[in-house]
Design an enzyme around this catalytic site. Sequence first.
Site, mmCIF file in Angstrom:
data_model
loop_
_atom_site.group_PDB
_atom_site.id
_atom_site.type_symbol
_atom_site.label_atom_id
_atom_site.label_comp_id
_atom_site.label_asym_id
_atom_site.label_seq_id
_atom_site.Cartn_x
_atom_site.Cartn_y
_atom_site.Cartn_z
ATOM 1 N N ARG A 231 9.852 125.575 18.307
ATOM 2 C CA ARG A 231 9.573 124.196 17.921
ATOM 3 C C ARG A 231 9.979 124.027 16.466
ATOM 4 O O ARG A 231 9.772 124.938 15.648
ATOM 5 C CB ARG A 231 8.077 123.877 18.066
ATOM 6 C CG ARG A 231 7.622 123.653 19.487
ATOM 7 C CD ARG A 231 8.214 122.379 20.089
ATOM 8 N NE ARG A 231 7.782 122.131 21.450
ATOM 9 C CZ ARG A 231 8.448 122.535 22.544
ATOM 10 N NH1 ARG A 231 9.573 123.212 22.427
ATOM 11 N NH2 ARG A 231 7.988 122.238 23.743
ATOM 12 N N GLU A 260 12.845 115.760 15.715
ATOM 13 C CA GLU A 260 13.933 115.488 16.639
ATOM 14 C C GLU A 260 13.682 114.195 17.422
ATOM 15 O O GLU A 260 12.521 113.851 17.649
ATOM 16 C CB GLU A 260 14.155 116.687 17.588
ATOM 17 C CG GLU A 260 12.926 117.189 18.278
ATOM 18 C CD GLU A 260 13.177 118.500 19.028
ATOM 19 O OE1 GLU A 260 13.446 119.519 18.386
ATOM 20 O OE2 GLU A 260 13.100 118.462 20.267
ATOM 21 N N HIS A 278 18.058 120.553 21.343
ATOM 22 C CA HIS A 278 16.907 121.007 22.142
ATOM 23 C C HIS A 278 17.307 121.171 23.616
ATOM 24 O O HIS A 278 16.709 120.550 24.503
ATOM 25 C CB HIS A 278 15.731 120.028 22.010
ATOM 26 C CG HIS A 278 14.408 120.646 22.408
ATOM 27 N ND1 HIS A 278 13.202 120.275 21.866
ATOM 28 C CD2 HIS A 278 14.114 121.626 23.308
ATOM 29 C CE1 HIS A 278 12.221 120.980 22.420
ATOM 30 N NE2 HIS A 278 12.760 121.801 23.309
HETATM 31 O O1 LIG Z 1 9.666 123.804 27.912
HETATM 32 C C1 LIG Z 1 9.675 123.504 26.725
HETATM 33 O O2 LIG Z 1 8.716 123.731 25.985
HETATM 34 C C2 LIG Z 1 10.813 122.844 26.125
HETATM 35 O O3 LIG Z 1 10.978 122.854 24.951
HETATM 36 C C3 LIG Z 1 11.782 122.150 27.002
HETATM 37 O O4 LIG Z 1 12.765 122.983 27.394
#
Ligand SMILES: O=C(O)C(=O)CO
Length: 313
Positions: A231, A260, A278
Amino acid sequence: MTRPIVLQLASLAQHPSFDDIDRHFERLAFQDLTELSAQQIERVQILLTSAVTPTPASLMDRLPALKAICSVGVGYDSIDIHAAKQRGIQVSTTPDVLNDCVADMAWALMLDAARRLTESDRYVRAGLWDRPNGFGLGTRVSGKKLGIVGLGRIGQTIARRASGFDMELRYHNRRPRHDVAWHYEPSLIELADWADIMVIAAVGGDETRGLINIDVLNALGPKGILVNIARGSVVDESALIAALQEGRLGAAGLDVFENEPQVPQALRDLNQVVLAPHTASATVETREAMLTLTLENILQYQKTGKVLTPLSV
Ligand SMILES: O=C(O)C(=O)CO
């Protein structure tokens, strides 16, 4: 008989299991609760959401019959799980089915940032190959020291791939894992100091916000490479930009960002950074598997009153 409602917050692909869902539930695409009648609001039993779709307590509070939140993805920082827990609302995610593709993306970013692949693509396309100084050199990956921050399911899948590159591996985690043989490094700074390349695979949210700060980036150093498929919130983005601009960090491969889809111009201006929107789990096969598992969670809830893959935190 009126069916309970599945309120779909995320925009999702078509899937054959939607036919099964639609036999048991009315499915409504969410715009704004003001578009639902009071009677519809009272029938919302399930929220169908995703790892990148905000699912706040304020929405849960408006839905008196809400029983389950079924999310496409593994990250849960977009869902107020504390509020869900307090109300006994079950939350499901899609563990495991995306491990391989997210791990592959971590490696793609790592190899690209080290070997300057995207940069070299720009160079060839711009017709610069015949320039006298040439493109210059990249950084070797094989045999280097790899540090992984967050050794959950995805972190371990990334780690397993390192043996094919004859790399030394250490990890930092909330606590050491007793089911793996890799060396645990309790200090994040020491891991960064030791590693040539560091991959972030930790959970997002308040507990890891800004974990990769200026000190960690300085410890990784001017030849160090940072890869983030977790993240954006885990990395102090301003500190990262400054470290790259000032040559205190070598390069970065980033699939996730603090705000984002906004990516700071300063980051986009840096040549030694590889950027992805992402998309670590975004393959046809994995997105299909994630949606299949999410819909299985809803169907399992309908049959038994329990989701199939509950989030356990
Ligand atoms: O699954 C997740 O947490 C994502 O970031 C999407 O792929």
